[in-house]
Scaffold this active site. Structure first.
Site, PDB file in Angstrom:
ATOM      1  CD  GLU A 163      15.672  15.744 -15.308  1.00  0.00           C
ATOM      2  OE1 GLU A 163      16.668  16.277 -14.258  1.00  0.00           O
ATOM      3  OE2 GLU A 163      14.958  16.629 -15.792  1.00  0.00           O
ATOM      4  CG  HIS A 166      20.710  18.374 -14.911  1.00  0.00           C
ATOM      5  ND1 HIS A 166      21.523  19.340 -15.236  1.00  0.00           N
ATOM      6  CD2 HIS A 166      19.448  18.343 -15.135  1.00  0.00           C
ATOM      7  CE1 HIS A 166      20.566  20.155 -15.790  1.00  0.00           C
ATOM      8  NE2 HIS A 166      19.337  19.598 -15.875  1.00  0.00           N
ATOM      9  N   GLY A 240      36.000  -1.770 -32.748  1.00  0.00           N
ATOM     10  CA  GLY A 240      36.441  -2.647 -33.870  1.00  0.00           C
ATOM     11  C   GLY A 240      35.854  -2.097 -35.202  1.00  0.00           C
ATOM     12  CD  GLU A 314      37.520   4.510 -40.713  1.00  0.00           C
ATOM     13  OE1 GLU A 314      36.426   3.945 -40.512  1.00  0.00           O
ATOM     14  OE2 GLU A 314      38.492   4.831 -39.953  1.00  0.00           O
ATOM     15  CG  ASP A 341      23.315   7.637 -55.510  1.00  0.00           C
ATOM     16  OD1 ASP A 341      22.118   7.843 -54.800  1.00  0.00           O
ATOM     17  OD2 ASP A 341      23.441   6.590 -55.895  1.00  0.00           O
TER      18      ASP A 341
HETATM   19 ZN   LIG Z   1      17.536  20.142 -16.571  1.00  0.00          ZN
END
Ligand SMILES: [Zn+2]
Length: 512
Positions: A163, A166, A240, A314, A341
């Site tokens: 909302e 909007h 930062g 990064e 990994d």
């Molecule tokens: Zn809506």
């Protein structure tokens, strides 16, 4: 200034000529980016315009303030509403100023309860315009928003974010018969994982639902692009060096807007994680989030942490589990942590140079000098055409050494064999069990045959009786298993020289 009878100045929003943005643009925005808001407490006509076509109509009609159900927000509602306002101020160059309503001055955005008997209508609101009602947000007393606190992650909080979208000038991204020439999003983007302004809950597989297990707590990628197009970006927010920390104790569904600095996404949990650092990229972090249909999860978990367009994060630090990391076009440090990994690079191997360093590897893009990634604790590197195992000090080293000892040096180049061995090791076979697995694969039965094979592969010729008999005796007496003997051979200097283990550490070893 907004009075109960006259709204603040508004101005045209011009098309961006980018469909994903234009599909969210209303016609008008607030001229002044300092936007006031207030929480009405009175339905006296002194606080609301009754001018026909411009205000809420006669006090004796059925306009929102005049409803018998109309009431102010609770103090908890107000806190949550302000938290939702802040999510928009974080990303866009707007700031919100709270006013206490008087008969002379009210907020550009006013939020209160009124009633729509349709309980599925959670709330409704008016885009910036010339009417006194412009920017006003009404919460339906018949809906769950009147019964549920508007906590981040709940449908109610997401509704408030919608909302406010909007009230700032964003429209729905889908077809509106009353505005049938307006841009709309294609179906793959018209859903709530991309924009809060959608009514659709599809996940990336396209499964439709009617809820999330955990709703977005911030504007999402397309909302941020559109609101920044209208008002400009908030270039002071996270300007930062920032670390975005995630764990397993919390659930996340958000988009990161970050104005600059050297930034890190860090996950400290143990669940398998995907971190994608690309702008508009989507990560899966922490507790899984699902699209749901009547409280039943649909399909796989959905990406739940996104990065806004134009944002550069990064660095990524993954958690305890088996994680997937994807870098962006800047120089990234990708730290896999414990587990097996994988770093995924969406280009071909020959576009990059791989170098071993004291802490891991660097991967340098020939076509972009600003794109040199540093890999730490990364076991696997996946290009679009090649997969490399880098853990020559781990599973890949065990597999390479056993392949050399059991199948001969040339087997190192057999990517299928390497792949089979890695799968077994990653799934839990220890070194000795892996040795047993390799010997079994040769089909050899007797101790004599096994010793002869290993000797031949290490030294290039069959052993004499005297050379092999001590090892045959060890095997026959059960003092050493075939797996352990294979490991002994694999770890020998003769074998590691044969397979050039030092060289493999520089290049990684290919597998399929
Ligand atoms: Zn809506």
């Amino acid at each position: 200034m907004t009075t109960p009878f006259v709204s603040s100045s508004v101005t045209d929003i011009h098309p961006a000529n980018v469909n994903a943005i234009d599909s969210l643009l209303g016609d008008l925005r607030w001229m002044n980016p300092a936007i006031s808001y207030s929480f009405p407490i009175s339905n006296s006509p002194f606080f609301w315009s009754t001018q026909p076509g411009f205000g809420y109509g006669s006090p004796f009609g059925d306009g929102e303030p005049w409803s018998n159900a109309a009431k102010p927000l609770t103090s908890t509602d107000q806190v949550n509403f302000e938290h939702a306002l802040q999510q928009w101020a974080n990303v866009a160059n707007v700031n919100f100023i709270k006013l206490t309503e008087t008969t002379d001055e009210v907020g550009d955005i006013r939020a209160a309860y009124s009633e729509d008997p349709e309980t599925s209508t959670l709330a409704w609101s008016y885009l910036p315009n010339f009417g006194a009602w412009a920017g006003d947000i009404w919460i339906n007393t018949s809906s769950l928003l009147n019964r549920q606190e508007w906590d981040p992650g709940a449908a109610s909080f997401k509704t408030i974010l919608h909302e406010i979208g909007h009230a700032l000038g964003l429209k729905h991204p889908f077809f509106d018969p009353e505005n049938d020439t307006a841009a709309t999003l294609p179906a793959d983007l018209d859903n709530t994982i991309h924009t809060l302004m959608s009514y659709t809950y599809a996940n990336l597989q396209g499964d439709q639902g009617n809820d999330f297990s955990f709703h977005p707590t911030t504007p999402m990628v397309l909302d941020i692009a559109a609101i920044q197009y209208i008002y400009g970006a908030n270039m002071n927010y996270h300007a930062g060096n920032d670390t975005y920390s995630y764990d397993d104790a919390n659930t996340y569904h958000e988009t990161i807007w970050d104005a600059g600095g050297i930034d890190t996404m860090q996950y400290t949990g143990a669940l398998p994680t995907l971190i994608d650092l690309n702008p508009a990229g989507a990560s899966l972090i922490g507790q899984a989030v699902y699209v749901q249909s009547d409280v039943v999860n649909l399909g796989s978990s959905i990406p739940n942490v996104w990065i806004a367009d134009g944002v550069t994060i990064e660095n990524a630090m993954a958690g305890q589990g088996d994680d997937v990391l994807i870098g962006n076009n800047s120089s990234n440090t990708l730290d896999g942590g414990p587990g097996i990994d994988i770093v995924v690079v969406d280009s071909q191997r020959n576009q990059y140079t791989l170098n071993r360093t004291t802490t891991g590897y660097t991967v340098t893009d020939h076509t972009n000098s600003g794109n040199q990634d540093t890999l730490m604790a990364v076991e696997r590197l996946e290009f679009s055409d090649t997969e490399l195992a880098l853990d020559l000090d781990g599973h890949a080293g065990q597999v390479a050494k056993l392949l050399g000892a059991v199948f001969g040096t040339a087997a190192i180049a057999n990517q299928e064999y390497v792949g089979i061995g890695l799968t077994e090791a990653d799934q839990g076979l220890n070194y000795e069990q892996l040795g047993e697995f390799a010997i079994n694969a040769t089909g050899l039965k007797t101790s004599d045959e096994v010793v002869t094979l290993l000797w031949d592969n290490l030294f290039g010729s069959a052993p004499t009786e005297a050379e092999k008999s001590p090892y045959v005796k060890l095997l026959d007496s059960g003092q050493i298993s075939t797996g352990a003997l294979a490991v002994l051979a694999a770890d020998s200097g003769a074998n590691t020289d044969n397979i050039n283990l030092v060289g493999l550490m520089q290049t990684g070893i290919g597998f399929i």
